[in-house]
Design a protein around this motif. Structure first.
Motif, PDB file in Angstrom:
ATOM      1  N   PRO A  75       0.898  -1.105  -0.248  1.00 56.57           N
ATOM      2  CA  PRO A  75       0.044   0.032  -0.143  1.00 56.57           C
ATOM      3  C   PRO A  75       0.923   1.370  -0.002  1.00 56.57           C
ATOM      4  CG  PRO A  75       0.093  -0.780   2.366  1.00 56.57           C
ATOM      5  CD  PRO A  75       0.707  -1.942   1.432  1.00 56.57           C
ATOM      6  N   GLY A  76       2.144   1.274  -0.150  1.00 55.43           N
ATOM      7  CA  GLY A  76       2.851   2.250  -0.059  1.00 55.43           C
ATOM      8  C   GLY A  76       3.922   2.933   1.017  1.00 55.43           C
ATOM      9  N   GLY A  77       3.920   2.123   2.086  1.00 52.71           N
ATOM     10  CA  GLY A  77       4.872   2.492   3.153  1.00 52.71           C
ATOM     11  C   GLY A  77       6.168   2.860   2.981  1.00 52.71           C
ATOM     12  N   LEU A 100       1.105  -4.919  -9.377  1.00 52.51           N
ATOM     13  CA  LEU A 100      -0.060  -5.347  -9.868  1.00 52.51           C
ATOM     14  C   LEU A 100      -1.412  -4.643  -9.416  1.00 52.51           C
ATOM     15  CD1 LEU A 100       1.090  -8.948 -10.066  1.00 52.51           C
ATOM     16  CD2 LEU A 100       0.907  -7.478 -11.699  1.00 52.51           C
ATOM     17  N   LEU A 101      -1.406  -4.136  -8.118  1.00 54.29           N
ATOM     18  CA  LEU A 101      -2.584  -3.565  -7.537  1.00 54.29           C
ATOM     19  C   LEU A 101      -2.496  -2.108  -7.738  1.00 54.29           C
ATOM     20  CD1 LEU A 101      -2.524  -5.540  -4.154  1.00 54.29           C
ATOM     21  CD2 LEU A 101      -4.023  -6.191  -6.243  1.00 54.29           C
ATOM     22  N   GLU A 102      -3.696  -1.540  -7.594  1.00 51.27           N
ATOM     23  CA  GLU A 102      -3.786   0.040  -7.578  1.00 51.27           C
ATOM     24  C   GLU A 102      -3.072   0.475  -6.194  1.00 51.27           C
ATOM     25  OE1 GLU A 102      -7.339   1.466  -8.454  1.00 51.27           O
ATOM     26  OE2 GLU A 102      -7.848   0.529 -10.376  1.00 51.27           O
ATOM     27  N   MET A 103      -2.651   1.701  -6.268  1.00 46.88           N
ATOM     28  CA  MET A 103      -2.062   2.324  -4.995  1.00 46.88           C
ATOM     29  C   MET A 103      -2.589   3.721  -5.038  1.00 46.88           C
ATOM     30  SD  MET A 103       1.599   2.468  -3.385  1.00 46.88           S
ATOM     31  CE  MET A 103       2.348   3.526  -4.430  1.00 46.88           C
ATOM     32  N   PRO A 104      -2.973   4.363  -4.083  1.00 43.22           N
ATOM     33  CA  PRO A 104      -3.575   5.745  -3.854  1.00 43.22           C
ATOM     34  C   PRO A 104      -2.259   6.484  -3.874  1.00 43.22           C
ATOM     35  CG  PRO A 104      -4.702   4.404  -2.254  1.00 43.22           C
ATOM     36  CD  PRO A 104      -3.837   3.672  -2.697  1.00 43.22           C
ATOM     37  N   GLU A 105      -2.489   7.921  -4.576  1.00 41.28           N
ATOM     38  CA  GLU A 105      -1.252   8.875  -4.669  1.00 41.28           C
ATOM     39  C   GLU A 105      -0.658   9.197  -3.542  1.00 41.28           C
ATOM     40  OE1 GLU A 105      -0.754  13.394  -6.613  1.00 41.28           O
ATOM     41  OE2 GLU A 105      -2.557  12.100  -6.923  1.00 41.28           O
ATOM     42  N   ILE A 106       0.975   9.067  -3.731  1.00 41.35           N
ATOM     43  CA  ILE A 106       1.650   9.526  -2.584  1.00 41.35           C
ATOM     44  C   ILE A 106       2.550  10.503  -3.017  1.00 41.35           C
ATOM     45  CG2 ILE A 106       3.578   9.077  -1.050  1.00 41.35           C
ATOM     46  CD1 ILE A 106       2.504   5.978  -1.307  1.00 41.35           C
ATOM     47  N   PRO A 107       2.627  11.828  -2.308  1.00 41.79           N
ATOM     48  CA  PRO A 107       3.433  12.966  -2.750  1.00 41.79           C
ATOM     49  C   PRO A 107       4.713  12.721  -3.047  1.00 41.79           C
ATOM     50  CG  PRO A 107       2.128  13.522  -0.806  1.00 41.79           C
ATOM     51  CD  PRO A 107       1.684  11.923  -1.060  1.00 41.79           C
ATOM     52  N   GLY A 108       5.233  13.050  -4.300  1.00 45.84           N
ATOM     53  CA  GLY A 108       6.765  12.726  -4.693  1.00 45.84           C
ATOM     54  C   GLY A 108       6.860  11.367  -5.230  1.00 45.84           C
ATOM     55  N   VAL A 109       5.819  10.573  -5.209  1.00 42.48           N
ATOM     56  CA  VAL A 109       5.975   9.195  -5.908  1.00 42.48           C
ATOM     57  C   VAL A 109       5.258   9.057  -7.219  1.00 42.48           C
ATOM     58  CG1 VAL A 109       5.526   6.715  -5.550  1.00 42.48           C
ATOM     59  CG2 VAL A 109       6.057   8.100  -3.621  1.00 42.48           C
ATOM     60  N   ALA A 110       5.966   8.515  -8.393  1.00 40.24           N
ATOM     61  CA  ALA A 110       5.401   8.216  -9.560  1.00 40.24           C
ATOM     62  C   ALA A 110       4.898   6.698  -9.573  1.00 40.24           C
ATOM     63  CB  ALA A 110       6.219   8.530 -10.708  1.00 40.24           C
ATOM     64  N   ALA A 112       3.143   3.327 -11.229  1.00 38.52           N
ATOM     65  CA  ALA A 112       2.624   2.599 -12.408  1.00 38.52           C
ATOM     66  C   ALA A 112       1.714   1.232 -11.882  1.00 38.52           C
ATOM     67  CB  ALA A 112       3.660   2.631 -13.579  1.00 38.52           C
ATOM     68  N   GLN A 113       0.789   0.968 -12.291  1.00 36.97           N
ATOM     69  CA  GLN A 113       0.148  -0.380 -12.197  1.00 36.97           C
ATOM     70  C   GLN A 113       0.852  -1.314 -13.233  1.00 36.97           C
ATOM     71  OE1 GLN A 113      -3.994  -0.415 -11.737  1.00 36.97           O
ATOM     72  NE2 GLN A 113      -4.309  -2.408 -11.211  1.00 36.97           N
ATOM     73  N   LEU A 114       1.991  -1.981 -12.780  1.00 37.10           N
ATOM     74  CA  LEU A 114       2.845  -2.845 -13.819  1.00 37.10           C
ATOM     75  C   LEU A 114       3.120  -3.903 -13.415  1.00 37.10           C
ATOM     76  CD1 LEU A 114       4.197  -2.491 -16.754  1.00 37.10           C
ATOM     77  CD2 LEU A 114       6.117  -1.133 -15.130  1.00 37.10           C
ATOM     78  N   ASP A 115       3.530  -4.992 -13.906  1.00 35.76           N
ATOM     79  CA  ASP A 115       4.153  -6.095 -13.525  1.00 35.76           C
ATOM     80  C   ASP A 115       5.600  -6.251 -13.616  1.00 35.76           C
ATOM     81  OD1 ASP A 115       4.807  -9.050 -13.027  1.00 35.76           O
ATOM     82  OD2 ASP A 115       3.583  -9.831 -14.391  1.00 35.76           O
ATOM     83  N   PHE A 116       6.306  -6.230 -12.763  1.00 37.26           N
ATOM     84  CA  PHE A 116       7.720  -5.976 -12.917  1.00 37.26           C
ATOM     85  C   PHE A 116       8.294  -7.303 -13.551  1.00 37.26           C
ATOM     86  CE2 PHE A 116       8.580  -8.702  -9.324  1.00 37.26           C
ATOM     87  CZ  PHE A 116       9.717  -9.330  -9.446  1.00 37.26           C
ATOM     88  N   LEU A 117       7.586  -8.387 -13.845  1.00 42.34           N
ATOM     89  CA  LEU A 117       7.921  -9.537 -14.426  1.00 42.34           C
ATOM     90  C   LEU A 117       8.047  -9.423 -15.871  1.00 42.34           C
ATOM     91  CD1 LEU A 117       6.535 -12.434 -12.377  1.00 42.34           C
ATOM     92  CD2 LEU A 117       8.921 -11.695 -12.247  1.00 42.34           C
ATOM     93  N   ALA A 118       7.202  -8.466 -16.379  1.00 44.12           N
ATOM     94  CA  ALA A 118       6.806  -8.127 -17.954  1.00 44.12           C
ATOM     95  C   ALA A 118       8.117  -7.940 -18.495  1.00 44.12           C
ATOM     96  CB  ALA A 118       5.875  -7.110 -18.177  1.00 44.12           C
ATOM     97  N   GLU A 119       8.381  -8.200 -19.705  1.00 43.48           N
ATOM     98  CA  GLU A 119       9.729  -8.060 -20.557  1.00 43.48           C
ATOM     99  C   GLU A 119      10.033  -6.562 -20.736  1.00 43.48           C
ATOM    100  OE1 GLU A 119      10.068 -10.128 -24.043  1.00 43.48           O
ATOM    101  OE2 GLU A 119       9.406 -12.252 -23.325  1.00 43.48           O
TER     102      GLU A 119
END
Length: 229
Positions: A75-77, A100-110, A112-119
């Motif tokens: 969740p962003g800790g 893979l899950l959605e995450m509410p916005e955090i100041p200073g953090v970009a 992406a809902q993305l799988d790091f296993l993707a090529e």
């Protein structure tokens, strides 16, 4: 309610309806965990924030101006702590978080809902950061089956993949931090990390639950890939 050995009130959850024993124990642990309460008071997304605080207080790798990738961030800790320590909130450093899950916005953090296993994940992250990362960190844990050997293999596989990912996106001198369990990273992975980084160690922050086998592998001083520009 009863008091525990520290004098705090201990909350006991009654078994009700279809609640499984594992769910009951997890809920009890959450309700009685001082770090969960502290995280709520101090505005952190999870108790895991204190693990990163402890590790960085000791080894000081989250320096102002650095670029950080947080794998499995929700969740962003960890992203919250990284953004503060590298100065991303003030536009000095950068934090890119993926999950893979959605995450509410955090100041200073970009995010992406993305799988790091993707090529194409490394390429996408480098594009989001405008360059390579100085730190890759992962508090991810593989889904467990209850079968110890199977779960250990899943955990090792996840950490090995994260380490390979780090080697693709890190700048020379970079840092890799990842969750492992039981005896820590296996010998083959440690050997590979020692080839890729100048120092490799296992750490267990005090904020990790006492009954947990969780620990972290911290690799610092990335030597850089041969094919990396």
């Amino acid at each position: 309610m009863a008091k525990d050995t520290t004098g705090r009130l201990h909350v006991t959850v009654k078994s009700a309806g279809k609640r499984k024993l594992s769910s009951k124990l997890w809920l009890e642990r959450q309700l009685n965990d001082p770090y969960v309460a502290k995280a709520k008071r101090e505005g952190y997304r999870s108790r895991a924030a204190y693990k990163l605080i402890e590790i960085d207080d000791k080894y000081r790798f989250l320096k102002p101006g650095l670029a950080v990738v947080d794998l499995g961030a929700a969740p962003g800790g960890w992203s919250q702590i990284a953004a503060r320590r590298v100065g991303a909130i003030n536009g000095k450093g950068k934090v890119v978080a993926i999950d893979l899950l959605e995450m509410p916005e955090i100041p200073g953090v970009a995010f992406a809902q993305l799988d790091f296993l993707a090529e194409d994940a490394p390429e996408k992250l480098i594009a989001m950061m405008g360059g390579r990362a100085d730190i890759v960190m992962s508090d991810m844990a593989a889904n467990t089956t209850g079968h110890r050997k199977t779960d250990q293999l899943r955990i090792i596989g996840l950490v090995e993949t994260a380490a390979h990912f780090a080697a693709e996106v890190l700048n020379p001198g970079g840092t890799f931090l990842a969750k492992v369990f039981q005896s820590g990273a296996d010998a083959e992975l440690v050997a590979q990390l020692k080839r890729d980084f100048s120092s490799v160690r296992h750490v267990k922050p005090a904020s990790s639950r006492q009954d947990s086998s969780e620990r972290y592998v911290l690799a610092m001083g990335f030597r850089g890939q041969r094919n990396q520009p």
